[in-house]
Design an enzyme around this catalytic site. Structure first.
Site, PDB file in Angstrom:
ATOM      1  N   HIS A   1       0.762  -1.203   0.124  1.00  0.00           N
ATOM      2  CA  HIS A   1      -0.185  -0.027   0.089  1.00  0.00           C
ATOM      3  C   HIS A   1       0.902   1.174  -0.095  1.00  0.00           C
ATOM      4  CE1 HIS A   1       1.183  -0.320   4.369  1.00  0.00           C
ATOM      5  NE2 HIS A   1       1.099   0.950   4.358  1.00  0.00           N
TER       6      HIS A   1
ATOM      7  N   ASP B   1       1.141   5.424   1.486  1.00  0.00           N
ATOM      8  CA  ASP B   1       0.880   6.285   2.513  1.00  0.00           C
ATOM      9  C   ASP B   1       0.629   7.532   2.172  1.00  0.00           C
ATOM     10  OD1 ASP B   1       1.377   4.136   4.275  1.00  0.00           O
ATOM     11  OD2 ASP B   1       2.941   5.306   5.421  1.00  0.00           O
TER      12      ASP B   1
ATOM     13  N   HIS C   1      -1.880  10.458   6.403  1.00  0.00           N
ATOM     14  CA  HIS C   1      -1.721   9.469   7.428  1.00  0.00           C
ATOM     15  C   HIS C   1      -1.088  10.111   8.682  1.00  0.00           C
ATOM     16  CE1 HIS C   1      -1.067   5.520   8.746  1.00  0.00           C
ATOM     17  NE2 HIS C   1       0.325   5.462   8.541  1.00  0.00           N
TER      18      HIS C   1
ATOM     19  N   HIS D   1       8.580   8.658   8.614  1.00  0.00           N
ATOM     20  CA  HIS D   1       7.301   8.934   8.011  1.00  0.00           C
ATOM     21  C   HIS D   1       7.087  10.542   8.020  1.00  0.00           C
ATOM     22  CE1 HIS D   1       5.883   4.912   8.356  1.00  0.00           C
ATOM     23  NE2 HIS D   1       4.711   5.229   7.529  1.00  0.00           N
TER      24      HIS D   1
ATOM     25  N   GLU E   1       4.764   0.617   1.324  1.00  0.00           N
ATOM     26  CA  GLU E   1       5.094  -0.196   2.401  1.00  0.00           C
ATOM     27  C   GLU E   1       4.497  -1.783   1.896  1.00  0.00           C
ATOM     28  OE1 GLU E   1       5.486   2.470   6.312  1.00  0.00           O
ATOM     29  OE2 GLU E   1       3.321   1.820   5.522  1.00  0.00           O
TER      30      GLU E   1
HETATM   31 ZN   LIG Z   1       1.343   2.558   5.784  1.00  0.00          ZN
END
Ligand SMILES: [Zn+2]
Length: 224
Positions: free
Chosen positions: A56, A58, A62, A174, A186
């Site tokens: 997926h 982000d 997020h 992040h 990820e």
């Molecule tokens: Zn993620």
């Protein structure tokens, strides 16, 4: 110029099913038949899962309340040439530093993705999958400073995962990437099957309105 065929397509996505491991605390995936051919004449699957399940992406939202949502981002972030850094052979919970990225540092540039090849996808489905190496926060800042806005890896999270708590360094990687308006990919897999040194990679997410992230079918390929 005529369009060139794509070749050497490599699937960088894990299968999505009820056994898909998820980040601690995230919803587990549950797929069940909504209709069946036997009963209704056609098959439809009822899909329930978190936005950050399986392979997926982000979006900034997020971690950042004012950050862009997955459907607000330019598609160029999800499609382009990728630099693959070989950072295999690390011990559990090891930080990948800027020094570790030295062999590829000169190739990092705007419009290029950076994919960290940790080899940790070999642990998919086992407890060891959660003990993955991760990108050091300062290294993430340097990657962003080089102009990269898409950073991915073949492990559960770009930051360390600590069961039952927060990582010691927080979510520094992040924040570095998402804070620059970038995206994080990820749970990639199969980077060892990519033969090209600079393949084109596609990680186009589902266009889920307002979402913090979305599953992708990640692939690498060559053109021409
Ligand atoms: Zn993620």
């Amino acid at each position: 110029m005529s369009a060139q065929p794509v070749r050497d397509v490599v699937d960088l996505s894990h299968p999505l099913d009820d056994d898909t491991p998820v980040y601690p605390g995230d919803p587990v995936a549950r797929f069940s038949p909504a209709t069946t051919i036997d009963e209704h004449g056609y098959n439809v699957l009822h899909v329930r899962m978190g936005s950050q399940t399986g392979t997926h992406v982000d979006a900034p939202y997020h971690f950042l309340a004012d950050g862009a949502r997955i459907d607000e981002l330019p598609l160029e972030l999800f499609l382009g040439p990728a630099v693959i850094a070989d950072v295999r052979g690390r011990a559990p919970h090891t930080a990948i530093t800027w020094a570790d990225l030295a062999p590829v540092a000169g190739r990092l540039a705007p419009g290029r993705m950076l994919l960290l090849h940790t080899g940790w996808d070999a642990h998919w489905g086992t407890d060891a999958y959660f003990d993955h190496p991760f990108l050091d926060g300062e290294a993430a800042e340097r990657v962003v400073a080089a102009g990269v806005r898409t950073v991915g890896l073949d492990a559960l999270s770009l930051d360390e995962t600590v069961l039952g708590g927060e990582p010691a360094a927080g979510f520094a990687a992040h924040f570095a990437v998402l804070g620059a308006g970038g995206v994080i990919v990820e749970n990639l897999r199969g980077l060892d099957a990519v033969r090209s040194t600079e393949p084109v990679v596609s990680v186009l997410p589902l266009r889920m309105t307002g979402a913090d992230g979305a599953p992708v079918r990640a692939v690498a390929f060559d053109v021409g």
